[in-house]
Design an enzyme around this catalytic site. Structure first.
Site, PDB file in Angstrom:
ATOM      1  N   ARG A   1     -38.358 -24.162   1.517  1.00 35.94           N
ATOM      2  CA  ARG A   1     -37.988 -25.037   2.638  1.00 35.94           C
ATOM      3  C   ARG A   1     -39.203 -25.782   3.192  1.00 35.94           C
ATOM      4  O   ARG A   1     -40.351 -25.362   3.044  1.00 35.94           O
ATOM      5  CB  ARG A   1     -37.391 -24.205   3.771  1.00 35.94           C
ATOM      6  CG  ARG A   1     -36.118 -23.464   3.419  1.00 35.94           C
ATOM      7  CD  ARG A   1     -34.903 -24.288   3.720  1.00 35.94           C
ATOM      8  NE  ARG A   1     -33.655 -23.580   3.462  1.00 35.94           N
ATOM      9  CZ  ARG A   1     -32.478 -23.977   3.891  1.00 35.94           C
ATOM     10  NH1 ARG A   1     -32.377 -25.075   4.627  1.00 35.94           N
ATOM     11  NH2 ARG A   1     -31.386 -23.305   3.605  1.00 35.94           N
TER      12      ARG A   1
ATOM     13  N   LYS B   1     -26.068 -31.741   3.207  1.00 38.18           N
ATOM     14  CA  LYS B   1     -26.136 -32.131   4.630  1.00 38.18           C
ATOM     15  C   LYS B   1     -27.411 -32.897   4.952  1.00 38.18           C
ATOM     16  O   LYS B   1     -27.370 -33.946   5.582  1.00 38.18           O
ATOM     17  CB  LYS B   1     -26.079 -30.882   5.540  1.00 38.18           C
ATOM     18  CG  LYS B   1     -24.751 -30.248   5.714  1.00 38.18           C
ATOM     19  CD  LYS B   1     -24.667 -29.386   6.957  1.00 38.18           C
ATOM     20  CE  LYS B   1     -25.868 -28.552   7.295  1.00 38.18           C
ATOM     21  NZ  LYS B   1     -26.246 -27.583   6.241  1.00 38.18           N
ATOM     22  N   THR B   2     -28.541 -32.344   4.536  1.00 40.19           N
ATOM     23  CA  THR B   2     -29.817 -32.967   4.859  1.00 40.19           C
ATOM     24  C   THR B   2     -30.018 -34.252   4.066  1.00 40.19           C
ATOM     25  O   THR B   2     -30.380 -35.299   4.614  1.00 40.19           O
ATOM     26  CB  THR B   2     -30.972 -31.992   4.581  1.00 40.19           C
ATOM     27  OG1 THR B   2     -30.815 -30.834   5.411  1.00 40.19           O
ATOM     28  CG2 THR B   2     -32.317 -32.635   4.883  1.00 40.19           C
TER      29      THR B   2
ATOM     30  N   HIS C   1     -22.089 -26.781  12.792  1.00 39.03           N
ATOM     31  CA  HIS C   1     -23.081 -26.632  11.740  1.00 39.03           C
ATOM     32  C   HIS C   1     -22.987 -27.878  10.866  1.00 39.03           C
ATOM     33  O   HIS C   1     -22.258 -27.913   9.886  1.00 39.03           O
ATOM     34  CB  HIS C   1     -22.804 -25.365  10.930  1.00 39.03           C
ATOM     35  CG  HIS C   1     -23.842 -25.077   9.885  1.00 39.03           C
ATOM     36  ND1 HIS C   1     -23.534 -24.574   8.649  1.00 39.03           N
ATOM     37  CD2 HIS C   1     -25.190 -25.234   9.894  1.00 39.03           C
ATOM     38  CE1 HIS C   1     -24.626 -24.421   7.940  1.00 39.03           C
ATOM     39  NE2 HIS C   1     -25.645 -24.823   8.674  1.00 39.03           N
TER      40      HIS C   1
ATOM     41  N   SER D   1     -25.084 -24.602   2.815  1.00 38.33           N
ATOM     42  CA  SER D   1     -26.362 -24.859   2.168  1.00 38.33           C
ATOM     43  C   SER D   1     -26.151 -25.350   0.735  1.00 38.33           C
ATOM     44  O   SER D   1     -25.348 -24.795  -0.020  1.00 38.33           O
ATOM     45  CB  SER D   1     -27.196 -23.569   2.157  1.00 38.33           C
ATOM     46  OG  SER D   1     -28.424 -23.774   1.511  1.00 38.33           O
TER      47      SER D   1
ATOM     48  N   ARG E   1     -31.824 -15.552   4.814  1.00 39.96           N
ATOM     49  CA  ARG E   1     -31.333 -14.743   5.928  1.00 39.96           C
ATOM     50  C   ARG E   1     -30.840 -13.377   5.455  1.00 39.96           C
ATOM     51  O   ARG E   1     -30.258 -13.246   4.383  1.00 39.96           O
ATOM     52  CB  ARG E   1     -30.200 -15.482   6.642  1.00 39.96           C
ATOM     53  CG  ARG E   1     -30.644 -16.718   7.403  1.00 39.96           C
ATOM     54  CD  ARG E   1     -29.477 -17.416   8.070  1.00 39.96           C
ATOM     55  NE  ARG E   1     -28.521 -17.927   7.093  1.00 39.96           N
ATOM     56  CZ  ARG E   1     -27.379 -17.355   6.783  1.00 39.96           C
ATOM     57  NH1 ARG E   1     -27.011 -16.229   7.381  1.00 39.96           N
ATOM     58  NH2 ARG E   1     -26.578 -17.886   5.890  1.00 39.96           N
TER      59      ARG E   1
ATOM     60  N   LYS F   1     -31.605 -19.842  13.559  1.00 40.37           N
ATOM     61  CA  LYS F   1     -30.193 -19.492  13.517  1.00 40.37           C
ATOM     62  C   LYS F   1     -29.809 -18.562  14.664  1.00 40.37           C
ATOM     63  O   LYS F   1     -28.642 -18.537  15.083  1.00 40.37           O
ATOM     64  CB  LYS F   1     -29.844 -18.845  12.175  1.00 40.37           C
ATOM     65  CG  LYS F   1     -29.900 -19.810  11.005  1.00 40.37           C
ATOM     66  CD  LYS F   1     -28.998 -21.031  11.196  1.00 40.37           C
ATOM     67  CE  LYS F   1     -28.992 -21.929   9.970  1.00 40.37           C
ATOM     68  NZ  LYS F   1     -28.215 -23.178  10.192  1.00 40.37           N
TER      69      LYS F   1
ATOM     70  N   ASP G   1     -28.844 -30.374  10.882  1.00 39.95           N
ATOM     71  CA  ASP G   1     -28.253 -29.043  10.761  1.00 39.95           C
ATOM     72  C   ASP G   1     -27.332 -28.604  11.902  1.00 39.95           C
ATOM     73  O   ASP G   1     -26.322 -27.973  11.641  1.00 39.95           O
ATOM     74  CB  ASP G   1     -29.368 -28.001  10.624  1.00 39.95           C
ATOM     75  CG  ASP G   1     -28.887 -26.691  10.033  1.00 39.95           C
ATOM     76  OD1 ASP G   1     -27.968 -26.710   9.191  1.00 39.95           O
ATOM     77  OD2 ASP G   1     -29.415 -25.642  10.403  1.00 39.95           O
TER      78      ASP G   1
END
Length: 529
Positions: A312, A231-232, A209, A227, A50, A190, A246
């Site tokens: 990704r 989380k994933t 988030h 990140s 980003r 996002k 997410d």
């Protein structure tokens, strides 16, 4: 399309193409290549993440008093209008791809979202990531929100009021986001998330988030984290039902996924460690963004970071065998706040009081490790991203913090701080906490097993730490004991505690005494317990 681009010929606009059609366009137009598995491999060039410094929110009568401007760059209405006019003019000469999709699994709070892209692969990406309407719903679809992504458009800083040729311009009043000068697809999702974060608190819905999953008994858990904190990975548990990896909301009915897919980091992804994500990344229609593909075999090399460390994989939730078809679950029984502590001082798991939970939610701590960014020295660098997602939280953190605190109290939620980072020393000296240990601790927390375990109070951070957990080396639960030099641990802990306090000073006027006192002790620290 007509309301935004009245002069476009319908012959040059491809509406709601299916995966196979989009894959054909990607290959035919030279936008990407097919991997051996049928996944689509694309490269985004100079932008592999980003562009935070190029994101703007239009300041107008509606947003003036609603946006946390300390955390957002303002764009004037006139500048946005010039940019929109130039986007429209530019788009007249392009073939465009349109996807009409839902953001939000709960019908009462979902957002009808229209995504207009210059690249077919970006259309495939967002079709994988958001929720797909049924054919009957498409027939009557009216967009509430529109995102236009034109990577080959270049902003003119002096004319459009931008910092560079790259721009992400969010007009929340007109419900339009314009993205130019970057192909990184994460900007699209996002942008949707940022708008939901803007509107949902007004409906008394907490946007988060976080990833989320649910047990077979229906009890759900949410995983906050920046990140790289897990989380994933940690939400993709074959023993639990996956809601999403997410972005979620928490309403009066329970929690719900904003998305219909996952956007997983793939660097060093292995079939052995993360079989579900690996399988989802090797299927037809998945988008592999900046993943190196072997030129001879077309097999992805997930260990190769030549294109990006932030490589990704974007795939629909149905690629995960145990994903929830509804994307909804009841109120969570557990909240996990993930941190990758590269200083190596936090325990692998700790129980938080409600006040401590709000303190750590507003702090949003993790740490960057040396060498991951240009200009970083040998020491880990703390990252405090409030609400575990500051770039996407347009309102003041107290709005989200107070919503979360009220929901925790109302539903009696247990809160945990989980360190997926280092132990035995800082990054470069200690070792990463094994994922098997983290999973064992999470299993104990989510099953209720930790409620029967004795706890000690951390002398600096004040949270409760299990003394022993079946299947876990008790030494790992006492980080000081894992360091070769306990005095160095004490000094590092005191340093990190001071960083927490320095960061939290900006929130002090907005929290009560209980939250303010929930932070770590500073000054003289007694290490012995």
């Amino acid at each position: 399309m007509a309301e935004l681009f009245p002069a476009l010929s319908s012959q040059r606009v491809r509406h709601n193409l299916l995966e196979a059609d989009l894959v054909e366009y990607v290959v035919r137009r030279g936008e990407g290549r097919l991997a051996a598995s049928g996944a689509v491999a694309v490269e985004t060039g100079q932008h592999t993440g980003r562009s935070v410094d190029d994101k703007y929110i239009v300041r107008d009568a509606e947003t003036e008093g609603a946006i946390w401007w300390d955390n957002a760059k303002a764009m004037e209405e006139e500048e946005f209008d010039r940019l929109l006019a130039d986007f429209i003019s530019f788009a007249r000469h392009k073939e465009l791809f349109v996807q009409d999709l839902f953001a939000g699994a709960q019908k009462e709070h979902r957002l009808n979202t229209r995504i207009v892209t210059e690249h077919a692969w970006q259309s495939l990406f967002i079709r994988n990531l958001l929720r797909r309407p049924e054919p009957g719903e498409l027939a009557s679809f009216v967009p509430d929100f529109t995102v236009v992504a034109l990577p080959s458009f270049r902003a003119a800083p002096l004319y459009h009021g931008t910092r560079s040729e790259t721009v992400i311009a969010c007009n929340f009043t007109k419900r339009i986001v314009l993205i130019g000068g970057t192909s990184y697809a994460g900007e699209i999702k996002k942008s949707v998330f940022s708008f939901l974060n803007y509107i949902l608190p007004g409906k008394n819905v907490m946007p988060m988030h976080c990833s989320a999953n649910a047990g077979r008994d229906g009890s759900s858990a949410v995983f906050f984290g920046l990140s790289g904190t897990g989380k994933t990975t940690l939400s993709a548990d074959p023993q639990r039902v996956l809601l999403g990896d997410d972005e979620h909301g928490w309403s009066e009915q329970g929690i719900f996924n904003f998305e219909g897919g996952c956007y997983a980091k793939t660097i060093r992804l292995s079939q052995e460690a993360e079989p579900q994500i690996w399988a989802a990344s090797n299927r037809f229609g998945t988008v592999l963004e900046n993943v190196v593909i072997d030129p001879a075999t077309r097999v992805p090399n997930f260990d190769d970071n030549r294109l990006a460390e932030n490589a990704r994989s974007a795939y629909p939730l149905q690629a995960i065998a145990n994903a929830s078809p509804t994307g909804t679950a009841g109120h969570p029984k557990n909240i996990i706040m993930l941190t990758a502590d590269a200083f190596g001082v936090l325990p692998p798991i700790a129980k938080l009081t409600p006040s401590q939970a709000m303190y750590h939610f507003l702090s949003g701590f993790t740490a960057k490790v040396a060498g991951t960014e240009k200009g970083m020295g040998p020491e880990p660098q703390p990252t405090f991203s409030t609400c575990f997602g500051a770039p996407f939280m347009p309102r003041h953190p107290r709005i989200y913090g107070n919503l979360l605190r009220a929901l925790i109290a109302e539903h009696g939620v247990d809160c945990w701080l989980v360190n997926t980072g280092w132990t035995g020393g800082k990054y470069g000296e200690g070792t990463r906490i094994p994922i098997a240990v983290t999973r064992a601790l999470l299993d104990a927390a989510l099953s209720g097993g930790l409620k029967d375990q004795p706890m000690r109070e951390d002398p600096v951070f004040g949270f409760a730490v299990p003394v022993a957990v079946p299947g876990v080396d008790a030494k790992l639960l006492r980080p000081r004991d894992t360091w070769a030099d306990p005095k160095t641990y004490d000094a590092t802990t005191a340093k990190l505690a001071q960083m927490f306090h320095a960061n939290f000073a900006k929130f002090a006027p907005y929290v009560d005494a209980a939250v303010l006192s929930a932070g770590p002790l500073t000054g003289s620290v007694i290490a012995a317990e």
